[in-house]
Design a protein around this motif. Sequence first.
Motif, PDB file in Angstrom:
ATOM      1  N   ILE A  51      58.665  17.164 -20.403  1.00 26.28           N
ATOM      2  CA  ILE A  51      57.214  17.002 -20.530  1.00 26.28           C
ATOM      3  C   ILE A  51      56.605  18.190 -21.264  1.00 26.28           C
ATOM      4  O   ILE A  51      55.763  18.019 -22.157  1.00 26.28           O
ATOM      5  N   TYR A  52      57.032  19.408 -20.924  1.00 26.88           N
ATOM      6  CA  TYR A  52      56.537  20.585 -21.643  1.00 26.88           C
ATOM      7  C   TYR A  52      56.870  20.487 -23.133  1.00 26.88           C
ATOM      8  O   TYR A  52      56.069  20.869 -23.995  1.00 26.88           O
ATOM      9  N   LYS A  53      58.053  19.983 -23.437  1.00 23.26           N
ATOM     10  CA  LYS A  53      58.460  19.852 -24.838  1.00 23.26           C
ATOM     11  C   LYS A  53      57.582  18.833 -25.551  1.00 23.26           C
ATOM     12  O   LYS A  53      57.178  19.039 -26.698  1.00 23.26           O
ATOM     13  N   ARG A  54      57.280  17.725 -24.891  1.00 17.55           N
ATOM     14  CA  ARG A  54      56.401  16.702 -25.478  1.00 17.55           C
ATOM     15  C   ARG A  54      54.997  17.265 -25.705  1.00 17.55           C
ATOM     16  O   ARG A  54      54.381  17.021 -26.744  1.00 17.55           O
ATOM     17  N   LEU A  55      54.484  18.018 -24.749  1.00 13.59           N
ATOM     18  CA  LEU A  55      53.123  18.545 -24.844  1.00 13.59           C
ATOM     19  C   LEU A  55      53.006  19.655 -25.882  1.00 13.59           C
ATOM     20  O   LEU A  55      51.960  19.811 -26.521  1.00 13.59           O
ATOM     21  N   GLY A  56      54.067  20.447 -26.053  1.00 15.67           N
ATOM     22  CA  GLY A  56      54.034  21.523 -27.036  1.00 15.67           C
ATOM     23  C   GLY A  56      53.078  22.638 -26.644  1.00 15.67           C
ATOM     24  O   GLY A  56      52.736  22.823 -25.472  1.00 15.67           O
ATOM     25  N   ASP A  57      52.622  23.375 -27.646  1.00 17.27           N
ATOM     26  CA  ASP A  57      51.750  24.536 -27.415  1.00 17.27           C
ATOM     27  C   ASP A  57      50.291  24.080 -27.427  1.00 17.27           C
ATOM     28  O   ASP A  57      49.795  23.586 -28.446  1.00 17.27           O
ATOM     29  N   TYR A  63      58.345  29.185 -21.897  1.00 16.09           N
ATOM     30  CA  TYR A  63      59.051  29.961 -22.914  1.00 16.09           C
ATOM     31  C   TYR A  63      60.491  29.490 -23.130  1.00 16.09           C
ATOM     32  O   TYR A  63      61.040  29.663 -24.211  1.00 16.09           O
ATOM     33  N   ASN A  64      61.105  28.933 -22.106  1.00 11.86           N
ATOM     34  CA  ASN A  64      62.515  28.542 -22.215  1.00 11.86           C
ATOM     35  C   ASN A  64      62.682  27.023 -22.218  1.00 11.86           C
ATOM     36  O   ASN A  64      63.595  26.479 -21.606  1.00 11.86           O
ATOM     37  N   VAL A  65      61.780  26.350 -22.929  1.00 12.27           N
ATOM     38  CA  VAL A  65      61.761  24.890 -22.911  1.00 12.27           C
ATOM     39  C   VAL A  65      63.046  24.284 -23.472  1.00 12.27           C
ATOM     40  O   VAL A  65      63.443  23.177 -23.081  1.00 12.27           O
ATOM     41  N   ASP A  66      63.730  24.989 -24.382  1.00  9.13           N
ATOM     42  CA  ASP A  66      64.951  24.454 -24.988  1.00  9.13           C
ATOM     43  C   ASP A  66      66.217  24.831 -24.222  1.00  9.13           C
ATOM     44  O   ASP A  66      67.314  24.402 -24.586  1.00  9.13           O
ATOM     45  N   SER A  67      66.074  25.622 -23.175  1.00  6.78           N
ATOM     46  CA  SER A  67      67.235  26.047 -22.395  1.00  6.78           C
ATOM     47  C   SER A  67      67.657  24.949 -21.418  1.00  6.78           C
ATOM     48  O   SER A  67      66.825  24.222 -20.878  1.00  6.78           O
ATOM     49  N   GLU A  68      68.957  24.837 -21.196  1.00  7.62           N
ATOM     50  CA  GLU A  68      69.481  23.873 -20.227  1.00  7.62           C
ATOM     51  C   GLU A  68      69.392  24.405 -18.801  1.00  7.62           C
ATOM     52  O   GLU A  68      69.618  23.670 -17.838  1.00  7.62           O
ATOM     53  N   GLU A  69      69.069  25.677 -18.658  1.00 13.68           N
ATOM     54  CA  GLU A  69      68.995  26.288 -17.332  1.00 13.68           C
ATOM     55  C   GLU A  69      67.848  25.670 -16.529  1.00 13.68           C
ATOM     56  O   GLU A  69      66.744  25.486 -17.054  1.00 13.68           O
ATOM     57  N   PRO A  70      68.083  25.334 -15.261  1.00  9.67           N
ATOM     58  CA  PRO A  70      67.026  24.744 -14.434  1.00  9.67           C
ATOM     59  C   PRO A  70      66.017  25.789 -13.963  1.00  9.67           C
ATOM     60  O   PRO A  70      65.971  26.174 -12.794  1.00  9.67           O
ATOM     61  N   SER A  71      65.222  26.266 -14.890  1.00 10.39           N
ATOM     62  CA  SER A  71      64.156  27.213 -14.572  1.00 10.39           C
ATOM     63  C   SER A  71      63.063  27.053 -15.614  1.00 10.39           C
ATOM     64  O   SER A  71      63.304  26.541 -16.706  1.00 10.39           O
TER      65      SER A  71
END
Length: 250
Positions: free
Chosen positions: A81-87, A95-103
């Motif tokens: 959802i953060y990736k869809r919404l963007g900036d 800040y870590n939207v592209d990371s696979e880490e669950p945080s």
Amino acid sequence: MTSDIANYLYLDGTIVKEEIIGVGGAGIVVNQGGYAFKIPRISKLSEIDGVPVHDRILDHNEDNYNELAVAIMSFKHEKAIYKRLGDHPGIIRCYNVDSEEPSIQMPLMNGDLRQHLGEIRLKRSRQLFWLLQLARTMAFAHTKRVIICDFRLDNIVYDDDMNIRLIDFSESSLMHLEWDLKGCDKYGFSILTDIGQFGAVMFEIITGQHSSGGSDDLASTGNTSVNKRGMAGFYYREMLDQGICIGWGS
């Protein structure tokens, strides 16, 4: 009656010792290195009736591993959802939207609006400014085909300059990009439920009181009791008078 003490854990099973600044259904938020980190909410008993419980890292065979798996799926959903919404200025940055880490790594904010409104009475100009900001942010989310679903004061934070941002999209729905904004998701949420929740937030910002949803409730402002529906209508008209167009559309 037993007395239990539990600790929150990182994914490797170590105890969270940093300052915990927020606790939600699926995650907790810790102050880590000058950032707010949302991590899966995993807890483990450390003491029962004063007797320490043997501490060990999470085991995939333990029952709480299922809890962990559900939490990880929830974080993947929220990051999508953060990736869809963007900036966007009205939405907290991940800040870590592209990371696979669950945080979810976010900037540190000063607090949420429920806490703030319990401590201070806002000027009308600030109320109107925030309501306009929230309405525009909600409309933007809808143009991105995101139903917020959990629009409330606890999920609105503010910074040093008193700018506000929406946080916590773990309960939100990511709709198909071709969605025509009609109908609802599989849980019954729609843009209309978002608008209804925004109305409750509007009431709470204007009056400083918690909305119970009853149309006959009265909101006390100073020595004057005003029907909350009338107050909301007044602010809505004032937004229109300023030429604000909140367009829900494609």
